[in-house]
Design a protein around this motif. Structure first.
Motif, PDB file in Angstrom:
ATOM      1  N   LEU A  95       0.751  -1.137  -0.176  1.00  0.00           N
ATOM      2  CA  LEU A  95       0.118  -0.014   0.137  1.00  0.00           C
ATOM      3  C   LEU A  95       0.849   1.198   0.087  1.00  0.00           C
ATOM      4  CD1 LEU A  95      -3.141   0.293   0.117  1.00  0.00           C
ATOM      5  CD2 LEU A  95      -3.188   0.514   2.730  1.00  0.00           C
ATOM      6  N   ASP A  96       0.602   2.215  -0.895  1.00  0.00           N
ATOM      7  CA  ASP A  96       1.165   3.413  -1.161  1.00  0.00           C
ATOM      8  C   ASP A  96       0.266   4.739  -1.043  1.00  0.00           C
ATOM      9  OD1 ASP A  96       2.764   5.622  -1.643  1.00  0.00           O
ATOM     10  OD2 ASP A  96       3.481   4.562  -3.784  1.00  0.00           O
ATOM     11  N   MET A  97       0.489   5.443   0.153  1.00  0.00           N
ATOM     12  CA  MET A  97      -0.434   6.587   0.494  1.00  0.00           C
ATOM     13  C   MET A  97      -0.392   7.693  -0.921  1.00  0.00           C
ATOM     14  SD  MET A  97       1.381   8.242   3.569  1.00  0.00           S
ATOM     15  CE  MET A  97       0.230   9.503   3.988  1.00  0.00           C
ATOM     16  N   GLN A  98       0.754   7.615  -1.603  1.00  0.00           N
ATOM     17  CA  GLN A  98       0.927   8.527  -2.513  1.00  0.00           C
ATOM     18  C   GLN A  98       0.506   8.055  -3.959  1.00  0.00           C
ATOM     19  OE1 GLN A  98       5.215   9.463  -2.069  1.00  0.00           O
ATOM     20  NE2 GLN A  98       4.569  11.067  -0.720  1.00  0.00           N
ATOM     21  N   SER A  99      -0.118   6.878  -4.056  1.00  0.00           N
ATOM     22  CA  SER A  99      -0.463   6.400  -5.013  1.00  0.00           C
ATOM     23  C   SER A  99      -1.607   7.075  -5.845  1.00  0.00           C
ATOM     24  CB  SER A  99      -0.477   4.865  -5.475  1.00  0.00           C
ATOM     25  OG  SER A  99      -1.486   4.548  -4.298  1.00  0.00           O
ATOM     26  N   VAL A 100      -2.806   7.065  -5.034  1.00  0.00           N
ATOM     27  CA  VAL A 100      -4.237   7.538  -5.253  1.00  0.00           C
ATOM     28  C   VAL A 100      -4.885   8.095  -3.941  1.00  0.00           C
ATOM     29  CG1 VAL A 100      -4.852   5.984  -7.050  1.00  0.00           C
ATOM     30  CG2 VAL A 100      -5.100   5.123  -4.632  1.00  0.00           C
ATOM     31  N   PRO A 101      -5.932   9.019  -4.137  1.00  0.00           N
ATOM     32  CA  PRO A 101      -6.415   9.554  -2.950  1.00  0.00           C
ATOM     33  C   PRO A 101      -7.167   8.583  -2.094  1.00  0.00           C
ATOM     34  CG  PRO A 101      -7.202  10.596  -4.858  1.00  0.00           C
ATOM     35  CD  PRO A 101      -6.341   9.373  -5.298  1.00  0.00           C
ATOM     36  N   GLY A 102      -7.132   8.875  -0.708  1.00  0.00           N
ATOM     37  CA  GLY A 102      -7.878   7.975   0.128  1.00  0.00           C
ATOM     38  C   GLY A 102      -7.215   7.070   0.884  1.00  0.00           C
ATOM     39  N   ILE A 103      -5.940   6.737   0.725  1.00  0.00           N
ATOM     40  CA  ILE A 103      -4.929   6.064   1.360  1.00  0.00           C
ATOM     41  C   ILE A 103      -4.344   6.672   2.562  1.00  0.00           C
ATOM     42  CG2 ILE A 103      -3.219   4.527   1.436  1.00  0.00           C
ATOM     43  CD1 ILE A 103      -3.953   3.747  -1.299  1.00  0.00           C
ATOM     44  N   GLU A 104      -4.570   6.488   3.583  1.00  0.00           N
ATOM     45  CA  GLU A 104      -4.179   7.266   4.925  1.00  0.00           C
ATOM     46  C   GLU A 104      -2.537   7.012   5.361  1.00  0.00           C
ATOM     47  OE1 GLU A 104      -5.537   9.592   6.230  1.00  0.00           O
ATOM     48  OE2 GLU A 104      -7.631   9.424   5.522  1.00  0.00           O
ATOM     49  N   ILE A 105      -2.344   5.970   5.180  1.00  0.00           N
ATOM     50  CA  ILE A 105      -0.758   5.386   5.482  1.00  0.00           C
ATOM     51  C   ILE A 105      -0.175   4.518   4.377  1.00  0.00           C
ATOM     52  CG2 ILE A 105      -1.054   5.790   7.894  1.00  0.00           C
ATOM     53  CD1 ILE A 105      -0.379   2.536   8.226  1.00  0.00           C
ATOM     54  N   SER A 106       0.885   4.591   4.140  1.00  0.00           N
ATOM     55  CA  SER A 106       1.734   3.580   3.155  1.00  0.00           C
ATOM     56  C   SER A 106       1.890   2.123   4.399  1.00  0.00           C
ATOM     57  CB  SER A 106       2.876   3.701   2.711  1.00  0.00           C
ATOM     58  OG  SER A 106       2.848   4.934   2.095  1.00  0.00           O
ATOM     59  N   ALA A 107       1.868   0.839   3.822  1.00  0.00           N
ATOM     60  CA  ALA A 107       1.854  -0.184   4.743  1.00  0.00           C
ATOM     61  C   ALA A 107       2.419  -1.312   4.033  1.00  0.00           C
ATOM     62  CB  ALA A 107       0.548  -0.591   5.397  1.00  0.00           C
ATOM     63  N   GLY A 108       2.976  -2.407   4.432  1.00  0.00           N
ATOM     64  CA  GLY A 108       3.395  -3.709   3.905  1.00  0.00           C
ATOM     65  C   GLY A 108       4.426  -4.400   4.825  1.00  0.00           C
ATOM     66  N   SER A 109       5.067  -3.406   5.514  1.00  0.00           N
ATOM     67  CA  SER A 109       6.026  -4.335   6.709  1.00  0.00           C
ATOM     68  C   SER A 109       5.155  -4.062   7.876  1.00  0.00           C
ATOM     69  CB  SER A 109       7.268  -3.174   7.047  1.00  0.00           C
ATOM     70  OG  SER A 109       7.889  -3.763   7.965  1.00  0.00           O
ATOM     71  N   LEU A 110       4.778  -5.514   8.238  1.00  0.00           N
ATOM     72  CA  LEU A 110       3.486  -5.625   9.293  1.00  0.00           C
ATOM     73  C   LEU A 110       3.989  -5.106  10.620  1.00  0.00           C
ATOM     74  CD1 LEU A 110       2.947  -9.227   8.151  1.00  0.00           C
ATOM     75  CD2 LEU A 110       1.379  -7.367   8.004  1.00  0.00           C
ATOM     76  N   GLY A 111       3.000  -4.681  11.296  1.00  0.00           N
ATOM     77  CA  GLY A 111       3.463  -4.554  12.863  1.00  0.00           C
ATOM     78  C   GLY A 111       3.341  -2.770  13.096  1.00  0.00           C
ATOM     79  N   HIS A 112       3.006  -2.005  12.382  1.00  0.00           N
ATOM     80  CA  HIS A 112       3.267  -0.746  12.340  1.00  0.00           C
ATOM     81  C   HIS A 112       1.839  -0.025  12.216  1.00  0.00           C
ATOM     82  CE1 HIS A 112       7.520  -1.129  12.053  1.00  0.00           C
ATOM     83  NE2 HIS A 112       7.346  -1.593  10.822  1.00  0.00           N
ATOM     84  N   GLY A 113       1.022  -0.369  11.785  1.00  0.00           N
ATOM     85  CA  GLY A 113      -0.247   0.424  11.689  1.00  0.00           C
ATOM     86  C   GLY A 113      -1.156   0.764  12.827  1.00  0.00           C
ATOM     87  N   LEU A 114      -0.803  -0.063  13.859  1.00  0.00           N
ATOM     88  CA  LEU A 114      -1.588   0.205  15.362  1.00  0.00           C
ATOM     89  C   LEU A 114      -1.025   1.259  15.936  1.00  0.00           C
ATOM     90  CD1 LEU A 114      -4.071  -0.391  17.020  1.00  0.00           C
ATOM     91  CD2 LEU A 114      -2.643  -2.448  17.831  1.00  0.00           C
ATOM     92  N   SER A 115       0.359   1.080  15.911  1.00  0.00           N
ATOM     93  CA  SER A 115       1.094   2.304  16.618  1.00  0.00           C
ATOM     94  C   SER A 115       0.839   3.688  15.973  1.00  0.00           C
ATOM     95  CB  SER A 115       2.599   2.337  16.584  1.00  0.00           C
ATOM     96  OG  SER A 115       2.730   0.628  17.261  1.00  0.00           O
ATOM     97  N   ILE A 116       0.570   3.611  14.636  1.00  0.00           N
ATOM     98  CA  ILE A 116       0.513   4.901  13.998  1.00  0.00           C
ATOM     99  C   ILE A 116      -1.028   5.358  14.275  1.00  0.00           C
ATOM    100  CG2 ILE A 116       0.001   5.870  11.667  1.00  0.00           C
ATOM    101  CD1 ILE A 116       2.304   4.035  10.481  1.00  0.00           C
ATOM    102  N   GLY A 117      -1.873   4.405  14.305  1.00  0.00           N
ATOM    103  CA  GLY A 117      -3.398   4.549  14.779  1.00  0.00           C
ATOM    104  C   GLY A 117      -3.509   5.114  16.112  1.00  0.00           C
ATOM    105  N   VAL A 118      -2.747   4.685  16.958  1.00  0.00           N
ATOM    106  CA  VAL A 118      -2.694   5.322  18.362  1.00  0.00           C
ATOM    107  C   VAL A 118      -2.289   6.684  18.158  1.00  0.00           C
ATOM    108  CG1 VAL A 118      -1.476   5.200  20.695  1.00  0.00           C
ATOM    109  CG2 VAL A 118      -2.301   2.997  19.615  1.00  0.00           C
ATOM    110  N   GLY A 119      -1.039   6.981  17.612  1.00  0.00           N
ATOM    111  CA  GLY A 119      -0.855   8.414  17.489  1.00  0.00           C
ATOM    112  C   GLY A 119      -1.958   9.351  17.003  1.00  0.00           C
ATOM    113  N   MET A 120      -2.376   8.892  15.802  1.00  0.00           N
ATOM    114  CA  MET A 120      -3.518   9.680  15.214  1.00  0.00           C
ATOM    115  C   MET A 120      -4.531  10.028  16.251  1.00  0.00           C
ATOM    116  SD  MET A 120      -3.949   8.105  11.490  1.00  0.00           S
ATOM    117  CE  MET A 120      -2.755   8.265   9.935  1.00  0.00           C
ATOM    118  N   ALA A 121      -5.089   8.755  16.999  1.00  0.00           N
ATOM    119  CA  ALA A 121      -6.130   8.974  17.716  1.00  0.00           C
ATOM    120  C   ALA A 121      -5.843  10.055  18.937  1.00  0.00           C
ATOM    121  CB  ALA A 121      -6.609   7.508  18.484  1.00  0.00           C
TER     122      ALA A 121
END
Ligand SMILES: Cc1ncc(C[n+]2csc(CCOP(=O)(O)OP(=O)(O)O)c2C)c(N)n1
Length: 267
Positions: A95-121
Motif C-alpha cells: 500500500l502506497d499513500m502517494q499512489s491514489v487519494p484515500g489511502i491514509e498510510i503506506s503499509a506492507g511491513s507488518l506491525g506498524h499500523g496500530l502504533s500509527i493509529g494510536v498516534g492519530m487517535a
C-alpha cells in the motif's frame, strides 16, 4: 452487490499482475465495504477533510482489496485498477499513500499500523478533532511485538476514538496462526490490556456495522472471524492462496463462481 464487485476486481488484479495475497484480500471484503459504505465519515470528493474518520490497513499486503473498495466508493476511476503491481503501474503491491487519494498510510511491513493509529487517535484528542480512527490488522501480524506496545498504551490514554479490527482468518503466510504462536485466547488477552472486545462474523455486514458503530469509553477491538480466500471454492482456507495468483483457467472459474453468487443475490 458491491462486495461481489470488489471481489471480482481483486481476482482480476491478482490474475493479470500475477500478484500474491489474493486470499488475504478476499477475507476482508465485507469489513472494508462496511467501513467505506456505512461507517466512515469520509468524502471522496474531499479526501483530506480535516475531521474525517481515518482507516489504516496495517496488513498492507492486502492492498488490492483497499484499492478496489476505494475505486467502488468513488475515490478514483475504476480504470486505474488496471495499473496494479505492474511495470509502469500506479498502484503498488504494498500500500502506497502517494499512489491514489484515500489511502491514509503506506503499509506492507507488518506491525506498524496500530502504533500509527494510536498516534492519530491521540492527536485527534489533543486537537478536539471528532474524527475516529479504525485500524485493520492480521491475526499473524499479532506476532509482531509492536502490536502489543500499542495495545498497552491505548487504554491508558483512554483512546475511545480508536477501533481495531482483527482479520481472524486463522492462516498466515506459512501456516495456521495458532500453530505458529498460539493466540486462541485472543478475547481474554485484549480484555486484560483494557480493551472492549467484541467477536463478530467478519462476513456479516449488519453485525459488523452494529459493532463498529457501538460507542465505548475505552478503545475497542472487533475480532472478526473470516475465511481466507472467501467465496472462491478452491481458495477458501487454503494456505497456498496466500502467495499464488490465479492462472487463466482458475481466473475464469473464480469469476464464474462470483457471477453465480451475483445471480443468486439478484434473483
Ligand atoms: C515485518 C514483516 N515481516 C514479514 C512480512 C511478510 N508477510 C507478508 S504477509 C505475511 C503473513 C501475514 O499474516 P496475517 O497477518 O495473518 O495476514 P493474512 O495474510 O492472513 O491476511 C507475512 C509474514 C511482512 N510483510 N512484514
Amino acid at each position: 452487490m458491491i462486495t461481489n464487485e470488489i471481489r471480482k476486481s481483486i481476482v482480476y488484479m491478482a490474475h493479470y499482475s500475477m500478484a500474491s495475497h489474493i486470499g488475504a484480500c478476499l477475507s476482508i471484503v465485507e469489513i472494508l465495504y462496511t467501513l467505506y459504505f456505512k461507517v466512515l465519515h469520509i468524502d471522496p470528493s474531499n479526501p483530506e477533510k480535516k475531521n474525517r474518520d481515518k482507516f489504516i490497513l496495517s496488513k498492507g499486503h492486502a492492498s488490492a482489496a483497499l484499492y478496489a473498495t476505494l475505486a467502488e466508493r468513488g475515490f478514483f476511476p475504476k480504470k486505474l485498477l488496471d495499473k496494479y503491481y505492474i511495470d509502469d503501474g500506479v498502484l503498488p503491491g504494498h500500500l502506497d499513500m502517494q499512489s491514489v487519494p484515500g489511502i491514509e498510510i503506506s503499509a506492507g511491513s507488518l506491525g506498524h499500523g496500530l502504533s500509527i493509529g494510536v498516534g492519530m487517535a491521540l492527536a485527534n484528542k489533543i486537537d478536539n478533532n471528532s474524527g475516529k480512527i479504525f485500524v485493520l490488522i492480521g491475526d499473524g501480524e499479532c506476532n509482531e511485538g509492536s502490536i502489543w506496545e500499542a495495545a498497552m498504551i491505548a487504554p491508558t490514554l483512554k483512546l475511545n476514538n480508536l477501533t481495531v479490527i482483527i482479520d481472524y482468518n486463522k492462516l498466515q503466510g506459512f501456516g495456521y496462526t495458532n500453530e505458529i504462536i498460539n493466540q486462541s485466547n485472543m478475547i481474554e488477552r485484549w480484555q486484560s490490556f483494557g480493551w472492549e472486545v467484541m467477536e463478530v462474523d467478519g462476513h456479516d455486514v449488519q453485525k459488523l456495522n452494529d459493532s463498529l458503530k457501538k460507542e465505548s469509553l475505552c478503545p475497542k477491538i472487533l475480532i472478526a472471524n473470516t475465511v481466507k480466500g472467501k467465496d472462491i471454492s478452491f481458495m477458501e482456507n487454503k494456505l497456498e492462496w496466500h502467495y499464488k495468483s490465479p492462472n487463466e483457467n482458475q481466473y475464469k472459474q473464480a469469476i464464474n463462481e462470483l457471477n453465480i453468487i451475483s445471480n443468486k443475490q439478484n434473483s
